[in-house]
Design a protein around this motif. Sequence first.
Motif, PDB file in Angstrom:
ATOM      1  N   MET A   1      -9.512 -11.295  -3.004  1.00 13.68           N
ATOM      2  CA  MET A   1     -10.037 -10.343  -2.017  1.00 13.68           C
ATOM      3  C   MET A   1      -9.424 -10.586  -0.629  1.00 13.68           C
ATOM      4  SD  MET A   1     -11.989  -7.755  -1.781  1.00 13.68           S
ATOM      5  CE  MET A   1     -12.796  -6.743  -0.566  1.00 13.68           C
ATOM      6  N   LYS A   2      -9.280 -11.875  -0.273  1.00 12.79           N
ATOM      7  CA  LYS A   2      -8.692 -12.200   1.021  1.00 12.79           C
ATOM      8  C   LYS A   2      -7.244 -11.742   1.106  1.00 12.79           C
ATOM      9  CE  LYS A   2     -11.530 -16.195   2.309  1.00 12.79           C
ATOM     10  NZ  LYS A   2     -11.501 -17.648   2.645  1.00 12.79           N
ATOM     11  N   LYS A   3      -6.510 -11.850  -0.007  1.00 14.24           N
ATOM     12  CA  LYS A   3      -5.109 -11.413  -0.015  1.00 14.24           C
ATOM     13  C   LYS A   3      -5.014  -9.911   0.203  1.00 14.24           C
ATOM     14  CE  LYS A   3      -3.311 -15.093  -2.985  1.00 14.24           C
ATOM     15  NZ  LYS A   3      -2.596 -15.415  -4.242  1.00 14.24           N
ATOM     16  N   LEU A   4      -5.874  -9.170  -0.498  1.00 10.09           N
ATOM     17  CA  LEU A   4      -5.872  -7.716  -0.352  1.00 10.09           C
ATOM     18  C   LEU A   4      -6.236  -7.316   1.071  1.00 10.09           C
ATOM     19  CD1 LEU A   4      -5.651  -4.906  -1.591  1.00 10.09           C
ATOM     20  CD2 LEU A   4      -8.060  -5.088  -2.266  1.00 10.09           C
ATOM     21  N   GLN A   5      -7.245  -7.976   1.636  1.00  9.61           N
ATOM     22  CA  GLN A   5      -7.669  -7.671   2.999  1.00  9.61           C
ATOM     23  C   GLN A   5      -6.559  -7.972   3.994  1.00  9.61           C
ATOM     24  OE1 GLN A   5     -11.235  -9.704   4.218  1.00  9.61           O
ATOM     25  NE2 GLN A   5     -11.171  -8.881   6.304  1.00  9.61           N
ATOM     26  N   ALA A   6      -5.859  -9.101   3.785  1.00 10.59           N
ATOM     27  CA  ALA A   6      -4.770  -9.480   4.688  1.00 10.59           C
ATOM     28  C   ALA A   6      -3.647  -8.450   4.666  1.00 10.59           C
ATOM     29  CB  ALA A   6      -4.227 -10.855   4.300  1.00 10.59           C
ATOM     30  N   ILE A   7      -3.300  -7.975   3.452  1.00  8.44           N
ATOM     31  CA  ILE A   7      -2.241  -6.972   3.310  1.00  8.44           C
ATOM     32  C   ILE A   7      -2.660  -5.656   3.946  1.00  8.44           C
ATOM     33  CG2 ILE A   7      -1.122  -5.463   1.633  1.00  8.44           C
ATOM     34  CD1 ILE A   7       0.328  -8.018   1.939  1.00  8.44           C
ATOM     35  N   ILE A   8      -3.898  -5.240   3.710  1.00  6.66           N
ATOM     36  CA  ILE A   8      -4.389  -3.977   4.270  1.00  6.66           C
ATOM     37  C   ILE A   8      -4.392  -4.022   5.790  1.00  6.66           C
ATOM     38  CG2 ILE A   8      -6.411  -2.480   4.510  1.00  6.66           C
ATOM     39  CD1 ILE A   8      -7.113  -3.117   1.617  1.00  6.66           C
ATOM     40  N   GLU A   9      -4.917  -5.113   6.359  1.00  5.70           N
ATOM     41  CA  GLU A   9      -4.976  -5.240   7.815  1.00  5.70           C
ATOM     42  C   GLU A   9      -3.573  -5.263   8.413  1.00  5.70           C
ATOM     43  OE1 GLU A   9      -7.245  -8.718   8.608  1.00  5.70           O
ATOM     44  OE2 GLU A   9      -9.183  -7.722   8.334  1.00  5.70           O
ATOM     45  N   SER A  10      -2.655  -6.004   7.796  1.00  7.02           N
ATOM     46  CA  SER A  10      -1.280  -6.087   8.307  1.00  7.02           C
ATOM     47  C   SER A  10      -0.577  -4.743   8.200  1.00  7.02           C
ATOM     48  CB  SER A  10      -0.499  -7.155   7.521  1.00  7.02           C
ATOM     49  OG  SER A  10      -1.097  -8.416   7.656  1.00  7.02           O
ATOM     50  N   THR A  11      -0.817  -4.027   7.087  1.00  8.60           N
ATOM     51  CA  THR A  11      -0.212  -2.708   6.898  1.00  8.60           C
ATOM     52  C   THR A  11      -0.730  -1.719   7.934  1.00  8.60           C
ATOM     53  OG1 THR A  11      -0.009  -3.107   4.518  1.00  8.60           O
ATOM     54  CG2 THR A  11       0.154  -0.829   5.264  1.00  8.60           C
ATOM     55  N   LEU A  12      -2.028  -1.765   8.203  1.00 10.13           N
ATOM     56  CA  LEU A  12      -2.613  -0.871   9.203  1.00 10.13           C
ATOM     57  C   LEU A  12      -2.049  -1.165  10.592  1.00 10.13           C
ATOM     58  CD1 LEU A  12      -6.358  -0.742   8.077  1.00 10.13           C
ATOM     59  CD2 LEU A  12      -4.666   1.092   7.953  1.00 10.13           C
ATOM     60  N   LEU A  13      -1.932  -2.447  10.923  1.00  8.15           N
ATOM     61  CA  LEU A  13      -1.369  -2.820  12.227  1.00  8.15           C
ATOM     62  C   LEU A  13       0.071  -2.336  12.356  1.00  8.15           C
ATOM     63  CD1 LEU A  13      -2.781  -6.447  12.599  1.00  8.15           C
ATOM     64  CD2 LEU A  13      -3.261  -4.520  14.109  1.00  8.15           C
ATOM     65  N   PHE A  14       0.864  -2.550  11.305  1.00  2.81           N
ATOM     66  CA  PHE A  14       2.249  -2.092  11.318  1.00  2.81           C
ATOM     67  C   PHE A  14       2.310  -0.569  11.373  1.00  2.81           C
ATOM     68  CE2 PHE A  14       6.277  -0.996   9.136  1.00  2.81           C
ATOM     69  CZ  PHE A  14       7.152  -1.592  10.037  1.00  2.81           C
ATOM     70  N   GLY A  15       1.364   0.086  10.691  1.00  3.94           N
ATOM     71  CA  GLY A  15       1.306   1.543  10.723  1.00  3.94           C
ATOM     72  C   GLY A  15       1.030   2.077  12.114  1.00  3.94           C
ATOM     73  N   VAL A  16       0.123   1.408  12.832  1.00  8.99           N
ATOM     74  CA  VAL A  16      -0.160   1.807  14.217  1.00  8.99           C
ATOM     75  C   VAL A  16       1.093   1.669  15.070  1.00  8.99           C
ATOM     76  CG1 VAL A  16      -1.434   1.197  16.299  1.00  8.99           C
ATOM     77  CG2 VAL A  16      -2.614   1.275  14.105  1.00  8.99           C
ATOM     78  N   LEU A  17       1.802   0.550  14.895  1.00 10.42           N
ATOM     79  CA  LEU A  17       3.041   0.331  15.646  1.00 10.42           C
ATOM     80  C   LEU A  17       4.053   1.428  15.356  1.00 10.42           C
ATOM     81  CD1 LEU A  17       4.930  -1.491  17.381  1.00 10.42           C
ATOM     82  CD2 LEU A  17       5.567  -2.637  15.255  1.00 10.42           C
ATOM     83  N   TYR A  18       4.258   1.726  14.075  1.00 10.91           N
ATOM     84  CA  TYR A  18       5.229   2.746  13.686  1.00 10.91           C
ATOM     85  C   TYR A  18       4.816   4.126  14.182  1.00 10.91           C
ATOM     86  CZ  TYR A  18       8.410   5.472  10.766  1.00 10.91           C
ATOM     87  OH  TYR A  18       9.383   6.336  10.331  1.00 10.91           O
ATOM     88  N   LEU A  19       3.524   4.423  14.099  1.00 12.32           N
ATOM     89  CA  LEU A  19       3.030   5.725  14.548  1.00 12.32           C
ATOM     90  C   LEU A  19       3.265   5.910  16.049  1.00 12.32           C
ATOM     91  CD1 LEU A  19       1.510   8.321  13.811  1.00 12.32           C
ATOM     92  CD2 LEU A  19      -0.627   7.125  14.341  1.00 12.32           C
ATOM     93  N   VAL A  20       2.978   4.877  16.830  1.00 11.47           N
ATOM     94  CA  VAL A  20       3.219   4.946  18.275  1.00 11.47           C
ATOM     95  C   VAL A  20       4.699   5.159  18.556  1.00 11.47           C
ATOM     96  CG1 VAL A  20       3.191   3.626  20.431  1.00 11.47           C
ATOM     97  CG2 VAL A  20       1.201   3.586  18.922  1.00 11.47           C
ATOM     98  N   TYR A  21       5.557   4.446  17.819  1.00  9.16           N
ATOM     99  CA  TYR A  21       6.997   4.611  18.002  1.00  9.16           C
ATOM    100  C   TYR A  21       7.435   6.050  17.714  1.00  9.16           C
ATOM    101  CZ  TYR A  21       9.157   0.117  19.068  1.00  9.16           C
ATOM    102  OH  TYR A  21       9.607  -1.003  19.721  1.00  9.16           O
TER     103      TYR A  21
END
Length: 221
Positions: A1-21
């Motif tokens: 569960m922690k692995k899935l949460q870590a991937i989801i959170e990191s993906t969302l953060l990267f998505g925010v970065l890409y969206l802003v760009y």
Amino acid sequence: MKKLQAIIESTLLFGVLYLVYEIMYFGYMFVVRMGIVRSWQWVNVESYSHYNLEQASLYYVKDHPIEYTILCWLIIIGILAIAAVVTKGQILKDMSIRWLRPGDFLVSFLMGLSLVFIINGILGMVIEVTELDLTYIPESMYENYSLVFLLITVGVIAPIFEELFFRGLILGRLSRGYGPSLAVLISGIIFSISHLNISQSLFVFPIGILCGILVVHTKSV
């Protein structure tokens, strides 16, 4: 569960970065195009006069990437500041910002500087042997910006933003689910992909790995 949460959170953060760009990219192009049409003084397009009007803003962003990149990072920092207020400072704790001991700072600096020279040497040899275009800094940047401006923005401001985001937020979250070793590797890959340029990706990947190792060792971004 922690692995899935870590991937989801990191993906969302990267998505925010890409969206802003992406939003800033098209917004910046629009503003520059309006500046060209209305002859705003701050938009110097003399070197792009041989392009048509529709293409000019595209080439302006391509050849003048620094102000656009810094502006994107300022927006990201603003979003993180709002998140810090909402989470009552928890996000700042996750970023592992601490004062380094002088010895750790000196070792980190020398290792990073040495790695940059090594990578430059390797890329130089690869370019000479294969004749591939692996130039990670466009020549136009040296023509459009002063050396002092490049040192301040590319050498200081942009790396600070990148470290806070990738080695602070991304690496911190991945470490919870995957442990430090795998988290350093994954965050390095994400950092490399974020540059969206094969030459820059090859250059920054080992730097991202080294920075991740140093963060794990020093427990500070």
